[in-house]
Design a protein around this motif. Sequence first.
Motif, PDB file in Angstrom:
ATOM      1  N   SER A 304       0.843  -1.206   0.000  1.00 12.56           N
ATOM      2  CA  SER A 304       0.000   0.000   0.000  1.00 12.56           C
ATOM      3  C   SER A 304       0.878   1.256   0.000  1.00 12.56           C
ATOM      4  O   SER A 304       0.538   2.271  -0.616  1.00 12.56           O
ATOM      5  CB  SER A 304      -0.903   0.019   1.229  1.00 12.56           C
ATOM      6  OG  SER A 304      -1.753  -1.091   1.196  1.00 12.56           O
ATOM      7  N   SER A 348      -4.819   1.337   2.986  1.00 13.10           N
ATOM      8  CA  SER A 348      -4.693   0.001   3.567  1.00 13.10           C
ATOM      9  C   SER A 348      -5.695  -0.957   2.931  1.00 13.10           C
ATOM     10  O   SER A 348      -6.886  -0.662   2.897  1.00 13.10           O
ATOM     11  CB  SER A 348      -4.947   0.077   5.075  1.00 13.10           C
ATOM     12  OG  SER A 348      -4.934  -1.208   5.638  1.00 13.10           O
ATOM     13  N   GLN A 349      -5.215  -2.069   2.434  1.00 20.23           N
ATOM     14  CA  GLN A 349      -6.123  -3.092   1.910  1.00 20.23           C
ATOM     15  C   GLN A 349      -7.007  -3.599   3.037  1.00 20.23           C
ATOM     16  O   GLN A 349      -8.226  -3.583   2.945  1.00 20.23           O
ATOM     17  CB  GLN A 349      -5.301  -4.238   1.292  1.00 20.23           C
ATOM     18  CG  GLN A 349      -6.100  -5.326   0.581  1.00 20.23           C
ATOM     19  CD  GLN A 349      -6.862  -6.260   1.490  1.00 20.23           C
ATOM     20  OE1 GLN A 349      -8.065  -6.468   1.300  1.00 20.23           O
ATOM     21  NE2 GLN A 349      -6.243  -6.804   2.502  1.00 20.23           N
ATOM     22  N   SER A 350      -6.372  -4.057   4.124  1.00 18.90           N
ATOM     23  CA  SER A 350      -7.117  -4.725   5.209  1.00 18.90           C
ATOM     24  C   SER A 350      -7.907  -3.746   6.059  1.00 18.90           C
ATOM     25  O   SER A 350      -8.905  -4.105   6.673  1.00 18.90           O
ATOM     26  CB  SER A 350      -6.144  -5.462   6.114  1.00 18.90           C
ATOM     27  OG  SER A 350      -5.243  -4.533   6.702  1.00 18.90           O
ATOM     28  N   THR A 353      -4.181  -2.526   9.561  1.00 18.34           N
ATOM     29  CA  THR A 353      -2.743  -2.441   9.846  1.00 18.34           C
ATOM     30  C   THR A 353      -2.447  -1.447  10.971  1.00 18.34           C
ATOM     31  O   THR A 353      -2.754  -0.255  10.863  1.00 18.34           O
ATOM     32  CB  THR A 353      -1.996  -2.049   8.555  1.00 18.34           C
ATOM     33  OG1 THR A 353      -2.357  -2.999   7.570  1.00 18.34           O
ATOM     34  CG2 THR A 353      -0.503  -2.031   8.746  1.00 18.34           C
ATOM     35  N   GLU A 486       8.679 -11.989  -0.764  1.00 24.00           N
ATOM     36  CA  GLU A 486       7.604 -12.489   0.097  1.00 24.00           C
ATOM     37  C   GLU A 486       7.258 -13.948  -0.151  1.00 24.00           C
ATOM     38  O   GLU A 486       7.070 -14.702   0.784  1.00 24.00           O
ATOM     39  CB  GLU A 486       6.314 -11.688  -0.174  1.00 24.00           C
ATOM     40  CG  GLU A 486       6.241 -10.362   0.500  1.00 24.00           C
ATOM     41  CD  GLU A 486       4.882  -9.721   0.244  1.00 24.00           C
ATOM     42  OE1 GLU A 486       4.585  -9.400  -0.930  1.00 24.00           O
ATOM     43  OE2 GLU A 486       4.130  -9.565   1.202  1.00 24.00           O
TER      44      GLU A 486
HETATM   45  C1  F6R Z   1       2.644  -7.203   0.465  1.00 25.06           C
HETATM   46  C2  F6R Z   1       1.745  -7.136   1.565  1.00 25.06           C
HETATM   47  C3  F6R Z   1       2.076  -6.251   2.721  1.00 25.06           C
HETATM   48  C4  F6R Z   1       0.897  -5.286   2.930  1.00 25.06           C
HETATM   49  C5  F6R Z   1       1.127  -4.427   4.187  1.00 25.06           C
HETATM   50  C6  F6R Z   1       0.036  -3.411   4.384  1.00 25.06           C
HETATM   51  O1  F6R Z   1       2.247  -8.124  -0.478  1.00 25.06           O
HETATM   52  O2  F6R Z   1       0.733  -7.761   1.558  1.00 25.06           O
HETATM   53  O3  F6R Z   1       3.250  -5.560   2.513  1.00 25.06           O
HETATM   54  O4  F6R Z   1       0.775  -4.489   1.803  1.00 25.06           O
HETATM   55  O5  F6R Z   1       1.194  -5.258   5.311  1.00 25.06           O
HETATM   56  O6  F6R Z   1      -1.203  -4.023   4.499  1.00 25.06           O
HETATM   57  P1  F6R Z   1      -2.561  -3.218   4.344  1.00 25.06           P
HETATM   58  O7  F6R Z   1      -2.631  -2.720   2.958  1.00 25.06           O
HETATM   59  O8  F6R Z   1      -3.614  -4.213   4.670  1.00 25.06           O
HETATM   60  O9  F6R Z   1      -2.491  -2.086   5.333  1.00 25.06           O
END
Ligand code: F6R
Length: 603
Positions: A304, A348-350, A353, A486
Amino acid sequence: MCGIVGYIGQENAINILLNGLSALEYRGYDSAGVSIKTDKKIETVKTKGKIMDLASLIIEKKINLNGHIGIGHTRWATHGIPNTINAHPHFTDNVSIVHNGIIENYRVIENELKENSITKTTETDTETIVLLIDMFLKDMIPQKAFKKAVGKLKGSFAIAAIFKDTDTIMLARNESPLVVGISDDAVYTASDISALIEYTNKFIFLEDGDIAEITQNEIKIIDKNDKNIERGIKIIEWSKESAQKGGYKHFMIKEIAEESESVKNTIQSRIDTNGNIYLKEELEIDEDFLNNIDRITIVACGTSYYAGLTAKAVLEKYTNTIVNVEIGSEFRYSSPIFSKNNLFIAISQSGETADTKESLRFAKQSGLNTLSIVNVKESEIARMADNCIYTLAGPEISVASTKAFASQLSVLYMLAFHIGNIKGKDVKKEVQYLLEIPHIMQNTFKQTKKTTQLLAKKYHKYKNFLYLGRGIMYPIALEGALKLKEISYIHAEGYPAGEMKHGPIALIDENTPTVIVSPNKEPFYSKTISNAEEIKARNGKIILLSDKESQIADDILNLKSMDYLFSPFVYVIPLQLLAYYIALYLGHDIDQPRNLAKSVTVE
Ligand code: F6R
């Protein structure tokens, strides 16, 4: 990171718990366990390893796990090594709990327990919670004992507890997500909605400081001020199928294949065919503020963060504003300088974080206008920011982030054009081009799948890789290197191509292939090819991703010519595929790489 599932209903809890835990496997974990309330007893089974190991153990031990109330957990070790005894649930004869997060004052609690001649048997912080509840159970009913114990905790936690003498599940949350799922004849709980989408689309999201008591027919919540509170039910339209592999070998390849679709979903509902961007509903920020914006601060982690870094140039170009892109874990302990009309963006995807979330909290406390770009609906970061623009990528299950990255980019590009438009720039052409991007991405996926597979076959035994790019392609090189390390566990470094001569060039020899990402755009292309010459002069192997042929490359991955500004959407695809196929040749656990977690909810 850790995952929680709980069930109270008419079915046998064990199947639902194992199913839910399997759906949470993507978060990354090292051990798993369940507790079921059987006839006047709590049975617990736990083990180091995967859900499959847990299921085998249950069969092997022939334990009677018939019961309609239960909790389950996947643990990602923080306090104490990953082994069976440290795995959750932690239990006594009277109570069993699962916990996500970190109890910061667990040593203080440990001393209090010792004073009462109660000692721990595990290395975990979690065990102190269950021992505390058990101690209070001597003098009070379970609901009160639970509440009293939770009142003593400092740190982040989502806790679910079951009791020998009552048909309820008690829940508590502070800075760690916990949802309650509701169906006609059962109530569920989980740390993450993906554990429950097979069973329901109705969810209540608990808030910090909430304590809830759930029975099969009732949900009672008290808030941090000890007041009874109703939290609204939200309907989440994520389909069960979207969280399944659908014929693909791994979620990662499925998600790369879906990448163009996820960008399409993210932009199409926000751009009309005349090229107008509609972000106003999601972005309730005064146009005056956006017109006078004088700084944009972007904070994120990992992939992200690279999305933010990639979009920096685009945001600067179209908003005429200074854009700082910061890593969450660094930003939150720094002394940043903010300006008067500073927009803060958390990506943030999730949406969970910890480092990004706490940076967002810090920005809010500093009085900034905050926006989050998040994929998981109703997640912490989505709800905490003043405004949230969702990426519509659908569930991303594989730990390595792929489709979320491209969707994040598409939101950031739309935002740049939207603010640019407010500031008087004509962005129609750019917006039209953005609408064509999903189609170009889809073709790129089809065209580069076979070639990347062949490249992976040729290069998968190398132990070190360098990834180089310039300008807008520099963060894409970083992202390519991150993906490779990774999932393949091969050391890979991303670098700005021009910076290579200041150090990394010492690594170059015939055993260190360099992946160069360089569309045919001047001055970047010629300068990058000069850097490639420097590599060649030292016998280094070169894999070139470009729309222009070059004699210098040992292998070339030909991409179609396109508008340079949008090339990150396209060039990232073969890099993701290359990492995927290399990991496949090496036989790794692609969707759940070692040591990694999908949601990093600790610092
Ligand atoms: C890379 C990956 C991690 C996430 C990081 C942030 O493939 O998955 O580097 O990008 O932990 O996560 P989010 O976007 O969920 O905040």
